[in-house]
Enzyme design. Structure first.
Site, PDB file in Angstrom:
ATOM      1  N   LYS A  35       0.850  -1.188   0.000  1.00  0.00           N
ATOM      2  CA  LYS A  35       0.000   0.000   0.000  1.00  0.00           C
ATOM      3  C   LYS A  35       0.888   1.242   0.000  1.00  0.00           C
ATOM      4  CE  LYS A  35      -4.345   0.895   2.362  1.00  0.00           C
ATOM      5  NZ  LYS A  35      -4.964   0.824   3.691  1.00  0.00           N
TER       6      LYS A  35
HETATM    7  C1  E4P Z   1      -8.268   1.142   4.219  1.00  0.00           C
HETATM    8  O1  E4P Z   1      -7.607   0.774   3.302  1.00  0.00           O
HETATM    9  C2  E4P Z   1      -8.247   2.529   4.734  1.00  0.00           C
HETATM   10  O2  E4P Z   1      -7.006   2.833   5.272  1.00  0.00           O
HETATM   11  C3  E4P Z   1      -9.366   2.691   5.735  1.00  0.00           C
HETATM   12  O3  E4P Z   1     -10.569   2.220   5.153  1.00  0.00           O
HETATM   13  C4  E4P Z   1      -9.520   4.106   6.247  1.00  0.00           C
HETATM   14  O4  E4P Z   1     -10.678   4.179   7.046  1.00  0.00           O
HETATM   15  P1  E4P Z   1     -10.975   5.419   8.029  1.00  0.00           P
HETATM   16  O5  E4P Z   1     -11.183   6.628   7.187  1.00  0.00           O
HETATM   17  O6  E4P Z   1     -12.222   5.009   8.757  1.00  0.00           O
HETATM   18  O7  E4P Z   1      -9.786   5.551   8.931  1.00  0.00           O
END
Ligand code: E4P
Length: 217
Positions: free
Chosen positions: A83
């Site tokens: 990522k």
């Molecule tokens: C996943 O890949 C993301 O990092 C996550 O869904 C972010 O979610 P949040 O905005 O609730 O922290």
């Protein structure tokens, strides 16, 4: 639509994986901090359990260090998806890792143009954050619609991974638009099967069944 579970909590992943609904996992540095465990060990354990893509995020912001970290993460297991943040360095690292044959999830996407760049950089997944857009008074799902249209216009293979999901309505709307994946927090994934009329109907059926005095087994 594929469901990824958005957590680094092994107990939650194990429990939800047993439902047969979990196609992958996403983590981020905040979720790793919340789990309070060694990052590399947690990713290895998740990859043992879930055979689909497991996102593990780099901590560096410069391309050279991102590549070193990304290659180290990718070596943990075949299903690790590296990522990377949606910055120019992240996009350059995305192209290099994609050329290595590594799946990349480009994260922190808040505009259609950012999603276009990620597709051109060879990302396997783009992560638009719908909840965080809703939080600032925008409509996160509009972004999913825009990215779907752009990717379909040019037949990009990058999968739209709807992230920052906060409720079951987000999941439903993502599915109606035709997003490829929703990464769903454990509590929201559990909510998806629930409806008060299901509970009420089941209670009534069970009460009537008891009155028959019969047994199936
Ligand atoms: C996943 O890949 C993301 O990092 C996550 O869904 C972010 O979610 P949040 O905005 O609730 O922290």
């Amino acid at each position: 639509m594929k469901f990824f579970v958005d957590t680094a909590d092994l107990a939650d992943i194990r429990d939800l994986h047993a439902t047969g609904m979990v196609d992958g996992v996403t983590t981020n540095p905040s979720l790793i901090a919340k789990a309070g465990r060694n990052f590399l060990e947690v990713i290895a354990e998740i990859c043992d359990l879930v055979k689909g893509p497991v996102s593990a995020e780099v901590a560096a912001t410069d391309v050279e260090t991102m590549l070193k970290e990304g290659r180290k993460l990718a070596a943990i297991a075949e299903n690790v998806t590296v990522k990377l943040p949606l910055t120019w360095d992240g996009l350059k690292a995305c192209r290099a890792l994609a050329d290595d044959g590594t799946m990349v999830n480009v994260t922190l996407c808040f505009s259609a143009n950012q999603a276009l760049l990620a597709a051109k950089a060879g990302a396997a997944f783009i992560s638009p954050f719908v909840g965080r857009l809703d939080d600032i008074g925008e409509t996160g799902m509009d972004l999913i619609r825009e990215i779907r249209a752009i990717y379909d216009n040019y037949d990009y293979e990058t999968e739209i991974l709807v992230a920052s999901i906060r409720n079951p309505v987000h999941v439903k709307e993502a599915a109606i638009i035709g997003a490829d994946v929703a990464t769903v927090p454990p509590a929201v994934l559990r909510q998806l099967s629930q409806h008060p009329l299901t509970d009420k109907g089941l209670a009534a059926f069970l009460a009537d069944w008891k009155k028959t005095g019969q047994s199936i087994l």
